[in-house]
Scaffold this active site. Structure first.
Site, short mmCIF file in Angstrom:
data_model
loop_
_atom_site.label_atom_id
_atom_site.label_comp_id
_atom_site.label_asym_id
_atom_site.label_seq_id
_atom_site.Cartn_x
_atom_site.Cartn_y
_atom_site.Cartn_z
N LYS A 113 7.36 0.89 1.58
CA LYS A 113 8.00 0.12 0.52
C LYS A 113 9.32 0.74 0.09
O LYS A 113 10.34 0.06 -0.01
CB LYS A 113 7.12 0.05 -0.73
CG LYS A 113 5.93 -0.83 -0.67
CD LYS A 113 5.25 -0.96 -1.99
CE LYS A 113 4.97 0.27 -2.80
NZ LYS A 113 5.11 1.60 -2.39
N LYS A 163 0.82 -1.20 0.00
CA LYS A 163 0.00 0.00 0.00
C LYS A 163 0.87 1.26 0.00
O LYS A 163 1.94 1.29 0.59
CB LYS A 163 -0.90 -0.01 1.23
CG LYS A 163 -1.84 1.19 1.34
CD LYS A 163 -2.60 1.15 2.65
CE LYS A 163 -3.58 2.32 2.73
NZ LYS A 163 -2.88 3.63 2.63
N LYS A 222 5.09 8.48 -7.24
CA LYS A 222 5.69 9.49 -6.38
C LYS A 222 7.17 9.68 -6.69
O LYS A 222 7.76 10.71 -6.34
CB LYS A 222 5.53 9.12 -4.90
CG LYS A 222 4.10 9.04 -4.40
CD LYS A 222 4.03 9.04 -2.89
CE LYS A 222 4.82 7.94 -2.24
NZ LYS A 222 4.38 6.57 -2.57
N ASP A 281 -1.81 -0.27 -4.39
CA ASP A 281 -3.21 0.06 -4.17
C ASP A 281 -3.76 0.93 -5.29
O ASP A 281 -4.72 1.67 -5.11
CB ASP A 281 -3.42 0.74 -2.81
CG ASP A 281 -2.53 1.96 -2.60
OD1 ASP A 281 -2.67 2.60 -1.56
OD2 ASP A 281 -1.72 2.26 -3.48
#
Length: 262
Positions: A15, A10, A38, A122
């Site tokens: 991560k 998620k 991102k 996600d």
């Protein structure tokens, strides 16, 4: 033989922190490919945000490898796929474009010992299945905490892995100090026919390192936290035990989680 792994989880679960510190802890040739829009996977390895492949290709449709590939801490090779602005376009497009370009430029000809894909889990988009669907990655590991939404995402990722006939190597519990967290994550892992391969404690050293655009391995190399990442990458590199996940139905998931909050 090259070890090619994909780390899913998620958004915001840690991560990128996990991936960057694993790469920093591994003393052989490592290639990290950020597949999260991102584009922050490699920041702590390089010490700054690097231009993404998508952004670079806006200026130059045919960039050279040295325009998209950067060297980070511990000689780690770093690439960021990139993605569109929030709410505009397909977030998975960057992954597809990046992998095609890396293939075209023979980016893997350096024969790294370990290739790590950092993949957001996600987002419902075909692009995020690319590392598995196109067989760039051979193994999958899921990062989760004991929080509801993190486990919910992990269960959905397990569904995707099963659908793509992927090999699940295990669950990484990135702790958020939830009550009974390790027990919750361990039971979840067992229910989906997997196992917890590492428990990463919550530590202020992670935040301190990230404030300074560093990995824990660089800023606090002698810490217990650094040792946890060393143990994790060693476990993954030597892992030869995989499973086809058995994700929970929504009712099964709610029943499992409810007993810990009732």
């Amino acid at each position: 033989m090259v070890k090619k792994i994909a780390i899913y989880g998620k958004g915001g679960i840690g991560k990128s922190t996990t991936v960057s510190n694993m790469a920093a802890a591994y003393d052989k040739d490592t290639f990290v490919i950020g597949c999260d829009p991102k584009a922050d996977t490699t920041r702590t390895l390089v010490g700054k945000r690097i231009p993404t492949i998508l952004d670079t290709m806006k200026e130059n449709k045919s960039p050279n490898l040295d325009e998209i590939l950067y060297q980070g801490f511990n000689n780690t090779l770093c690439v960021e796929a990139g993605g569109p602005e929030p709410g505009v376009g397909c977030a998975g497009r960057g992954v597809i474009v990046a992998m095609k370009l890396l293939d075209k430029l023979s980016a893997f000809d350096s024969n790294p010992d370990l290739v790590i894909y950092d993949v957001l889990g996600d987002v419902v988009c075909g692009g995020f299945s690319v590392p598995l669907r196109e067989e760039y990655a051979d193994e999958v590991y899921i990062v989760t905490s004991g929080e509801y939404m993190s486990l919910y995402a992990a269960n959905n990722i397990a569904k995707g892995i099963r659908k793509l006939n992927g090999k699940l190597g295990g669950i990484i519990c990135n702790c958020r100090n939830v009550k009974d967290e390790v027990e919750i994550v361990s039971e979840f892992a067992s229910l989906i026919s997997s196992k917890v391969i590492s428990v990463i404690p919550r530590s202020e050293l992670v935040q301190q390192s990230e404030y300074n655009a560093c990995t824990v391995l660089k800023m606090f190399p002698e810490s217990d936290q650094a040792d946890k990442y060393r143990e994790l990458v060693d476990t993954i590199v030597n892992n030869d035990s995989f499973s086809t996940p058995t994700p929970l139905t929504m009712d099964e998931f709610e029943s499992f989680f409810h007993k810990y909050v009732s």
